[in-house]
Motif scaffolding. Structure first.
Motif, PDB file in Angstrom:
ATOM      1  N   GLY B 116      81.498  56.945  30.774  1.00 41.87           N
ATOM      2  CA  GLY B 116      80.367  56.028  30.707  1.00 41.87           C
ATOM      3  C   GLY B 116      80.536  54.998  29.607  1.00 41.87           C
ATOM      4  N   LEU B 117      79.566  54.108  29.549  1.00 40.26           N
ATOM      5  CA  LEU B 117      79.598  53.032  28.549  1.00 40.26           C
ATOM      6  C   LEU B 117      78.933  53.498  27.265  1.00 40.26           C
ATOM      7  CD1 LEU B 117      78.551  49.986  30.749  1.00 40.26           C
ATOM      8  CD2 LEU B 117      80.812  50.402  29.761  1.00 40.26           C
ATOM      9  N   GLN B 118      79.422  52.929  26.163  1.00 40.25           N
ATOM     10  CA  GLN B 118      78.805  53.158  24.868  1.00 40.25           C
ATOM     11  C   GLN B 118      78.751  51.832  24.154  1.00 40.25           C
ATOM     12  OE1 GLN B 118      81.567  55.895  23.231  1.00 40.25           O
ATOM     13  NE2 GLN B 118      80.575  57.685  24.126  1.00 40.25           N
ATOM     14  N   ALA B 119      77.697  51.635  23.373  1.00 38.63           N
ATOM     15  CA  ALA B 119      77.587  50.368  22.654  1.00 38.63           C
ATOM     16  C   ALA B 119      77.100  50.606  21.240  1.00 38.63           C
ATOM     17  CB  ALA B 119      76.620  49.441  23.387  1.00 38.63           C
ATOM     18  N   PHE B 130      73.031  52.161  18.026  1.00 36.18           N
ATOM     19  CA  PHE B 130      74.009  52.572  19.030  1.00 36.18           C
ATOM     20  C   PHE B 130      73.320  53.094  20.275  1.00 36.18           C
ATOM     21  CE2 PHE B 130      73.475  55.776  15.791  1.00 36.18           C
ATOM     22  CZ  PHE B 130      73.173  56.917  16.505  1.00 36.18           C
ATOM     23  N   TRP B 131      74.038  53.031  21.339  1.00 38.55           N
ATOM     24  CA  TRP B 131      73.509  53.451  22.631  1.00 38.55           C
ATOM     25  C   TRP B 131      74.628  54.108  23.445  1.00 38.55           C
ATOM     26  CZ3 TRP B 131      75.211  52.432  27.490  1.00 38.55           C
ATOM     27  CH2 TRP B 131      74.389  52.857  28.542  1.00 38.55           C
ATOM     28  N   PHE B 143      72.140  50.491  30.623  1.00 38.17           N
ATOM     29  CA  PHE B 143      72.914  49.633  29.717  1.00 38.17           C
ATOM     30  C   PHE B 143      72.351  48.211  29.703  1.00 38.17           C
ATOM     31  CE2 PHE B 143      76.321  46.504  29.174  1.00 38.17           C
ATOM     32  CZ  PHE B 143      76.805  46.865  27.928  1.00 38.17           C
ATOM     33  N   ASP B 144      72.045  47.695  30.899  1.00 41.24           N
ATOM     34  CA  ASP B 144      71.584  46.314  31.025  1.00 41.24           C
ATOM     35  C   ASP B 144      70.316  46.034  30.231  1.00 41.24           C
ATOM     36  OD1 ASP B 144      73.682  45.802  32.674  1.00 41.24           O
ATOM     37  OD2 ASP B 144      72.581  46.349  34.501  1.00 41.24           O
ATOM     38  N   THR B 145      69.421  47.018  30.177  1.00 44.37           N
ATOM     39  CA  THR B 145      68.150  46.791  29.487  1.00 44.37           C
ATOM     40  C   THR B 145      68.177  47.293  28.050  1.00 44.37           C
ATOM     41  OG1 THR B 145      67.384  48.877  30.430  1.00 44.37           O
ATOM     42  CG2 THR B 145      66.742  46.851  31.588  1.00 44.37           C
ATOM     43  N   ALA B 146      68.960  48.300  27.765  1.00 41.51           N
ATOM     44  CA  ALA B 146      68.902  48.934  26.443  1.00 41.51           C
ATOM     45  C   ALA B 146      69.778  48.250  25.401  1.00 41.51           C
ATOM     46  CB  ALA B 146      69.295  50.404  26.552  1.00 41.51           C
TER      47      ALA B 146
END
Lengths: 168, 284
Positions: B116-119, B130-131, B143-146
């Motif tokens: 998955g993605l992490q940011a 972080f997310w 991801f798009d909203t957070a």
């Protein structure tokens, strides 16, 4: 490991002169051990060609029962399991038998060894005992032998003296 | 007054350190977060043998002293490709235990995988964010909203993680060794249930299906409590993605592989892969 190997000089039969009425015997000693809980060892005997790696089973002594419970421990004959056992459908009648009590045994390997193509071989004797240890011994042999020879090895724990005697 | 200021400053720096730690704790840095599967045996004989397996999280390899591991996502693949159900699952404080009945002859694979993605980014005020949050599983599309796409120092990575072990009843088979082509994976050239002390084993590491150079491998043998150092073996894959291991001691080994590069697919800029395997090496 191989502790002591006494090998007579082997003469390779260059062109296979077929010798008749030869006799090949493996003497195998299951040592008597002073332990509180003793179970007869599982024993496997096989011969492997040095050039092709092909294996011929000569003997397998294990707990044979209707439910196949004894097969659960065949993997403890680690090298035999890897080299041969894991690819076999058990039981194999031609070379399997029940476990043996401590004592000296003699296995007639004439037929099996005579059927092998000429070349260099290693004979393996592996033993594994429940609540005990494991040991493997190796005997080198060049087949067919031209002269009478005896190759011997002495175990330190789970095996006593093992000897391959060939009378061409 | 002065001491109060000092205190708040201290607290702030502590918070920052904490935030740093949390980032380090993201799934792919396994440093403080070692996961493992421990089969009671990997080589079995007899009719339909049973085998028990432990699953846990702890820094000390194969010692149950931290946390049990959720096995909901564990998949056991039988030699014929079918799924084998795990039985008698018991979740304790420090370990999870389950049983397998190996009804077919051949090699089974136990695997858990996630990706998955992490940011991470900084707010206007310079606070780190972080997310997804630690231990959180984001909903699809979150991801798009957070994640604010114009945030300062935004770094988006795509991480994949996989943990495996292998068990063989009877003769080893190859079917379960097929790779999926996703994330960091191990392609065993030496069968993972045919490892012996004094012999060489060759494993190829693939990132998204490609043999990959520069994958960092750590191998730790069991029993570290009884020696002064973990005696970790560190290796790096060559151009062909290969490592060659010469086993100098029999035992149960924990293998961890880590990799990252910038060949990620948008929106990620960083591609990370983590892989863990438990391998048993038998004596001669």
């Amino acid at each position: 490991m191989l502790r002591k190997t006494v090998a007579a000089i082997l003469l390779v039969a260059g062109t296979a002169t077929n010798v008749q009425a030869s006799e090949m015997t493996l003497a195998l000693e299951v040592p008597r051990l002073q332990v509180a809980e003793y179970h007869n060892p599982y024993v496997a005997v096989w011969v492997q060609s040095k050039s092709t790696g092909n294996i011929t089973n000569l003997a397998l002594w294990y707990q044979i029962d209707e439910r196949g419970e004894g097969e659960k421990w065949l993997k403890d004959l680690r090298q035999w399991w890897r080299r041969s056992g894991r690819s076999l459908e058990m039981p194999v009648d031609s070379f399997t038998g029940a476990t043996r009590r401590p004592g000296s045994y003699s296995i007639d390997v004439t037929e099996a060894l005579e059927a092998l193509p000429a070349g260099q071989y290693t004979l393996y004797i592996e033993a594994s005992r429940e609540v005990g240890g494991r040991e493997i011994l190796k005997l080198p042999a060049t087949l067919p032998a031209k002269e009478p020879i005896t190759v011997k090895a002495v175990g330190e724990s789970e095996l006593g003296t093992v000897a391959l005697q060939i009378k061409p | 007054m002065k001491s109060k200021l000092m205190k708040s400053k201290l607290m702030k720096s502590k918070l920052l350190i904490l935030a740093g730690l949390v980032v380090m704790n993201l799934p792919l840095t396994a440093q403080a977060h070692r996961l493992w599967l421990l089969p009671a045996a990997t080589v079995l004989s007899g009719e339909k043998p049973w085998v028990t397996v432990d699953a846990a999280v702890s820094n000390d390899i194969f010692y149950f002293n931290h946390h049990s591991l959720k096995v909901d996502s564990l998949k056991v693949t039988a030699p014929d490709g079918s799924d084998l159900a795990i039985q008698n699952v018991s979740v304790g404080k420090h370990r999870t235990v389950f049983d397998l009945e190996l009804t077919q002859g051949g090699t089974y694979k136990l695997a858990m995988a996630s990706a998955g993605l992490q940011a991470r980014w900084e707010t206007e005020e310079g606070e780190r964010r972080f997310w997804p949050g630690r231990g959180e599983t984001p909903a699809p599309g979150e991801f798009d909203t957070a994640v604010p796409k114009d945030a300062k120092n935004l770094k988006v990575s795509h991480s994949s993680r996989r943990m495996e072990t292998f068990i063989t009843a009877g003769a080893p088979t190859e079917s379960v060794l097929e790779v999926t082509g996703k994330g960091l994976e191990m392609q065993p050239l030496t069968h993972p249930n045919d490892l012996y002390n004094g012999e060489e084993a060759r494993f190829r590491f693939l990132m998204d299906g490609e043999p990959t150079e520069g994958v960092k491998i750590t191998l730790i043998r069991d029993g570290s409590r009884y020696r002064n150092s973990p005696e970790a073996l560190e290796l790096v894959t060559g151009e062909d993605g290969l490592i060659v291991v010469e086993w100098s001691q029999a035992g149960m080994y924990w293998l961890e592989a880590e990799y990252e590069d910038d060949r990620a697919r948008a929106p990620a800029t960083l591609r990370k892969g983590g892989y863990i395997a438990t391998l048993e090496v038998l004596p001669q």
